[in-house]
Design an enzyme around this catalytic site. Structure first.
Site, short mmCIF file in Angstrom:
data_model
loop_
_atom_site.label_atom_id
_atom_site.label_comp_id
_atom_site.label_asym_id
_atom_site.label_seq_id
_atom_site.Cartn_x
_atom_site.Cartn_y
_atom_site.Cartn_z
N ARG A 74 40.77 35.95 41.45
CA ARG A 74 41.40 36.49 40.23
C ARG A 74 40.87 35.63 39.10
NH1 ARG A 74 42.80 40.75 41.90
NH2 ARG A 74 44.93 41.65 42.14
N GLU A 125 41.09 40.71 31.67
CA GLU A 125 40.28 42.04 31.75
C GLU A 125 40.73 43.31 30.99
OE1 GLU A 125 40.16 42.64 35.89
OE2 GLU A 125 39.43 40.79 36.45
N HIS A 174 35.14 43.93 38.17
CA HIS A 174 36.28 43.86 39.03
C HIS A 174 36.09 45.11 40.00
CE1 HIS A 174 40.77 42.81 39.62
NE2 HIS A 174 40.14 43.03 40.84
O1 LIG Z 1 41.57 42.88 42.80
C1 LIG Z 1 42.09 43.88 43.57
C2 LIG Z 1 42.96 43.50 44.71
O2 LIG Z 1 43.68 42.52 44.49
O3 LIG Z 1 43.05 44.47 45.48
#
Ligand SMILES: O=CC(=O)O
Length: 335
Positions: free
Chosen positions: A251, A280, A298
């Protein structure tokens, strides 16, 4: 029933109405596969309503038993409190930082998630970003497509992957998959996680700064929580050093992004491969202009194949909940 079966279908739906599921913002699985999901459930689309969110939630307060959510859609204390009949949140994400788990625990709301469904795909992207950053694949692509090759013919050398000391931060299912992929390349794997793992023989560091000081690449694979927020700070980045690379598929907020940008700009670290960002879809403009940074929107988690598997998992969890059966991928809230 009329000749096109319309009334019969309506009649059946009145007898067996589809369970209602609230969607605050549509997750990718919903955007791509709404048609399949809607065969089973009636989705209440909060983002599509002209009503302000609180008013929308109040309007549907007593009919919402389940929410379908995703990694960038917060499910807050306020949302949970406005829904007295809520019994389940299904997130399509592996990370849980966006859900108020404490409130779920307090209210007895169950949570189901993606578990390790995406781990292999995320690990593929982590390795891809690393190879790209080391061997300058994206930078080379820009060099060719911008016509610079023909003009100057001088593209700077990349560095070798084999033999590199790679520190994995968070040796959960994604971290393990990353290690499994990098070993055959001849990388030396080290790791840092909450606990030492008996299943691997990689050197273990309980302190991320010590890990950074002893490796050339840091790959962030851990979850975001109060302990990991900004755990990759100035001290860790300086310990990683001028030749160090940072790869983030966890993250954004695990890294102090402002500090990382400063370190990249001032050559305190050599480069980065980033799939996730603090705010984001906002990406700091400095990162966009740097040639030693590889960016990805992402998407490490999603491939066409895992999105189809996710459809089954989402349906399976919702069906289990509405028929009082055990969830397929529950989050253990008491841990
Ligand atoms: O980033 C995406 C997730 O946590 O699935």
């Amino acid at each position: 029933m009329d000749c096109n079966g319309y009334r019969q279908e309506n009649h059946d739906q009145n007898l067996f109405p589809k369970p209602k599921v609230l969607v605050l913002e549509p997750p990718p699985v919903f955007i791509y596969h709404e048609d399949i999901l809607s065969q089973k459930f009636h989705f209440l689309k909060a983002w599509d309503s002209p009503l302000p969110l609180d008013q929308f939630l109040t309007t549907h307060a007593h009919s919402v038993q389940a929410i379908l959510s995703h990694g960038s859609c917060p499910v807050t204390t306020n949302t949970i409190r406005l829904l007295p009949s809520l019994g389940l949140i299904v997130t399509t994400s592996a990370g849980l930082d966006q859900i108020d788990l404490q409130e779920c625990r307090r209210r007895g709301v169950s949570v189901a998630y993606a578990g390790s469904l995406f781990s292999a795909d995320v690990a593929d992207i982590a390795v891809g970003l690393l190879i790209d950053a080391l061997r300058k694949i994206s930078a080379g692509n820009r060099y060719v497509t911008q016509g610079l090759w023909a003009n100057s013919g001088d593209f700077s050398l990349g560095s070798k992957l084999g033999g590199r000391k790679v520190g994995i931060v968070g040796l959960g299912s994604i971290g393990l998959e990353v290690g499994k992929r990098l070993e055959p390349f001849g990388c030396n794997i080290l790791y840092c996680s909450r606990n030492k793992k008996s299943s691997v023989s990689y050197p273990y560091y309980s302190n991320v700064c010590e890990l950074a000081a002893n490796c050339e690449v840091l790959i962030i694979c851990c979850e975001l929580n109060d302990q990991t927020r900004h755990v990759i700070n100035k001290e860790v980045l300086l310990a990683l050093g001028k030749k160090g690379l940072i790869i983030n598929v966890g993250r954004g907020a695990i890294i102090d992004e402002q500090e990382m940008v400063r370190c990249l700009m001032q050559g305190e670290i050599a480069g980065a491969g980033l799939d996730v960002f603090e705010n984001e879809p906002h990406v700091p403009s400095e990162l966009i202009s740097l040639d030693n940074v590889v960016l990805s929107p992402h998407r490490a988690v999603h491939t066409e194949e895992t999105l189809m598997a996710l459809v089954d998992l989402v349906i399976g969890n919702l069906e289990a909940f509405f028929s009082n059966k055990p969830l397929l991928s529950p989050v253990l809230l008491d841990e």
